[in-house]
Design a protein around this motif. Structure first.
Motif: not given
Length: 267
Positions: A172-175, A203-214
């Motif tokens: 899983x890639x942190x895209x 296969x590659x899973x595309x990871x997206x972010x929903x967490x608050x970040x700086x």
């Protein structure tokens, strides 16, 4: 797909959690397993409910120090805990895989002696695979930054991204971007590893972010309306649809995802 970092502290019932997963089309959950121990009955119940909705559950564990040889025992202990749990529960209550979130580039050693850390990291991953696959049918996956294909393996022409793809069942890639399009969009930064995965029949899973970040608003959907995020992810799915290297999309993480939907419902 999504990550759950603390099942025991979630306010809602397991039924509500599974219902949310079902509504969002989640078919795989990375569930954090603490090294300090976990509530086995609660995990049993959760995995069984997930299985009834055809949702797989992988045991999630991570520590940057797991990349170093001196911490191989800790890595082995994590795998051992998962395998021991699986041995004592019924088949529909078992973890179906292990998912690692190691991220050694967060270590000071990465800056000081990157090549040595990479060598130890790959050795530990080889060791983990041997331990996880021994007398068990556990899939192995992990989280990696989208730029990992740019990191060379010391003394070789190949790169760490391709090595991980070839050795693990999936990655899983942190895209972490908030737009599918553009030079720095999710499609663009994900494509190199998806192409490499296809070359290895993986296969590659595309990871997206929903967490608050700086780390910048462009790295997360935290302040984005769920409908807008869904539109971006729909574009992404359409673009990669049918591509042999594309394994789906994961949203990090469950708590932030559900919270975002809840607070936007009445806007």
């Amino acid at each position: 797909m999504t990550w759950i970092w603390d099942l025991e502290k979630l306010d809602e019932s397991q039924e509500d959690l599974i219902s949310f997963a079902d509504d969002q089309g989640i078919n795989l959950i990375y569930l954090h397993v603490s090294q300090k121990g976990f509530d086995k009955e609660k995990v049993q119940s959760f995995i069984k409910k997930a299985a009834e909705e055809d949702i797989k559950v992988y045991a999630l564990g991570g520590d940057p120090y797991w990349a170093l040889s001196k911490n191989q025992d800790s890595l082995e202990n994590f795998v051992g805990n998962v395998k021991d749990y699986n041995r004592h529960v019924s088949q529909d209550e078992r973890f179906q895989g292990i998912h690692l979130d190691i991220e050694p580039y967060l270590l000071s050693e990465w800056k000081n002696n990157q090549e040595d850390v990479i060598t130890q990291w790959l050795d530990n991953m080889t060791y983990l695979k041997k331990q996880a696959k021994s007398n068990a049918d556990l899939k192995i996956s992990g989280d990696f930054p989208f730029w990992i294909y740019k990191v060379k393996i010391p003394g070789k022409e190949s790169n760490v991204g391709e090595w991980m793809i070839s050795k693990l069942d999936s990655i899983t890639i942190m895209a972490y971007r908030d737009s599918a399009e553009g030079k720095n969009g999710i499609k663009s930064i994900s494509s190199p590893l998806i192409e490499q995965a296809a070359n290895h029949n993986k296969s590659v899973v595309i990871g997206v972010n929903m967490v608050k970040t700086d780390e910048g608003s462009h790295t997360t959907f935290y302040d984005t309306h769920p409908n807008e995020m869904n539109q971006e992810l729909h574009q992404l799915e359409n673009y990669f649809a049918g591509h042999p290297g594309f394994g789906g999309i994961a949203v990090h993480d469950y708590r932030s995802w559900k919270s975002n939907i809840k607070k936007r419902t009445y806007e």
